[in-house]
Every structure is written in structure tokens, then in C-alpha cells.
Design a protein around this motif. Structure first.
Motif, mmCIF file in Angstrom:
data_model
loop_
_atom_site.group_PDB
_atom_site.id
_atom_site.type_symbol
_atom_site.label_atom_id
_atom_site.label_comp_id
_atom_site.label_asym_id
_atom_site.label_seq_id
_atom_site.Cartn_x
_atom_site.Cartn_y
_atom_site.Cartn_z
ATOM 1 N N GLU A 108 0.969 -1.341 -0.035
ATOM 2 C CA GLU A 108 -0.027 0.151 -0.118
ATOM 3 C C GLU A 108 0.922 1.408 0.064
ATOM 4 O O GLU A 108 0.358 2.410 -0.640
ATOM 5 C CB GLU A 108 -1.021 0.079 1.168
ATOM 6 C CG GLU A 108 -2.090 0.976 0.933
ATOM 7 C CD GLU A 108 -3.260 0.588 1.959
ATOM 8 O OE1 GLU A 108 -3.536 1.513 2.588
ATOM 9 O OE2 GLU A 108 -3.517 -0.485 1.936
ATOM 10 N N GLU A 112 0.241 4.345 -2.571
ATOM 11 C CA GLU A 112 0.124 5.673 -2.288
ATOM 12 C C GLU A 112 1.037 6.774 -3.143
ATOM 13 O O GLU A 112 0.633 7.863 -3.173
ATOM 14 C CB GLU A 112 0.227 5.849 -0.625
ATOM 15 C CG GLU A 112 -1.081 5.213 0.104
ATOM 16 C CD GLU A 112 -0.789 5.287 1.555
ATOM 17 O OE1 GLU A 112 0.156 5.820 1.911
ATOM 18 O OE2 GLU A 112 -1.763 4.638 2.097
ATOM 19 N N GLU A 133 -10.423 7.113 -4.739
ATOM 20 C CA GLU A 133 -10.675 7.980 -3.571
ATOM 21 C C GLU A 133 -12.145 8.606 -3.477
ATOM 22 O O GLU A 133 -12.529 8.733 -2.512
ATOM 23 C CB GLU A 133 -9.481 8.840 -3.778
ATOM 24 C CG GLU A 133 -8.169 8.382 -3.154
ATOM 25 C CD GLU A 133 -7.034 9.549 -3.556
ATOM 26 O OE1 GLU A 133 -7.537 10.856 -3.538
ATOM 27 O OE2 GLU A 133 -5.841 9.290 -3.227
#
Length: 139
Positions: A108, A112, A133
Motif C-alpha cells: 500500500e 500511495e 478515492e
């Protein structure tokens, strides 16, 4: 029969034969027997010291083996536990490189960052997470 025993036997023979030390031959034989006796004693001392060194080396080797097993076994267990914890905590993602078509795995944190570099060919893959998102906020 060991060397010391053989030299002692030779000394006994010389004394039993009544070797006359006043003659040239007697003097030479007596000196040679004394030299052989000295050499046999020195050799025995060397063998004794070697045996002591071997015992000491065996003890050091055993201690080193104990230290290695302590260090490597305990660190392996800790690494395994950490890997298990990491596997449970973070999901792993997979994608295929469009350039070399190799599978790429990442976590992750890299997701990101928005990009990952293919370890096989070096191609930079970028991710657009704006749709995810926005969809995550709507739920």
C-alpha cells in the motif's frame, strides 16, 4: 613401542653391554644416545602441547557453535514472526508490466506514492487513484 620407550631400551642395552665411554666409539655412542633421549623428550612435549591445543580448539569450536545457533536460530524466528505479522497487516497488490509482461508485487505504501518501477525492465508504472478515492468517499 613409543619413541621414549625405544630410547630407554637403547640406553639399557648400552649400559648392559658395559659400553666403555673412554674409547672414541663409546663416547660417540653415548653422546648419540643422549641426543636421541633429548629429542624423544622434546617430541613427547610437542605431542602433549598439541593434544592440549586440540582440546582447547574443540572447546572454542563448541562455544562458537552454541553462539551461532543462538544468533541465527533466534534471528530466524524473529524474522519469521515479523514476516507473518507484515503479511497479515498489509495487503499485497499485483499488476503486470506492460513493457515486459512480468508480474509486479507491491504494498500500500507504494500504491500511495502513485508509481512503481518494474524490477525486471525498469519501466515506471504510474497509478491514478483519484477515481478510487472519490468512490471511497461516496460510500
Amino acid at each position: 613401542m613409543e619413541i621414549l620407550e625405544k630410547v630407554a631400551y637403547l640406553k639399557g642395552l648400552a649400559e648392559g653391554l658395559g659400553l666403555d665411554e673412554s674409547t672414541k666409539e663409546g663416547k660417540i655412542l653415548t653422546v648419540m644416545i643422549d641426543i636421541l633421549d633429548d629429542m624423544a623428550l622434546e617430541l613427547q612435549d610437542l605431542w602433549d602441547e598439541q593434544a592440549e591445543m586440540e582440546d582447547g580448539l574443540d572447546a572454542v569450536s563448541d562455544d562458537l557453535s552454541d553462539v551461532e545457533s543462538f544468533l541465527y536460530d533466534s534471528s530466524d524466528e524473529e524474522d519469521d514472526e515479523e514476516e507473518d505479522e507484515d503479511d497479515e497487516d498489509e495487503p499485497v497488490y499485483e499488476t503486470t508490466c506492460p513493457n515486459c509482461e512480468e508480474a509486479i508485487y507491491f504494498d500500500e505504501d507504494i500504491l500511495e506514492d502513485g508509481f512503481v518501477q518494474c524490477p525486471n525492465c525498469g519501466e515506471k508504472l504510474e497509478f491514478d487513484l483519484t477515481d478510487l478515492e472519490e468512490g471511497g468517499d461516496a460510500e
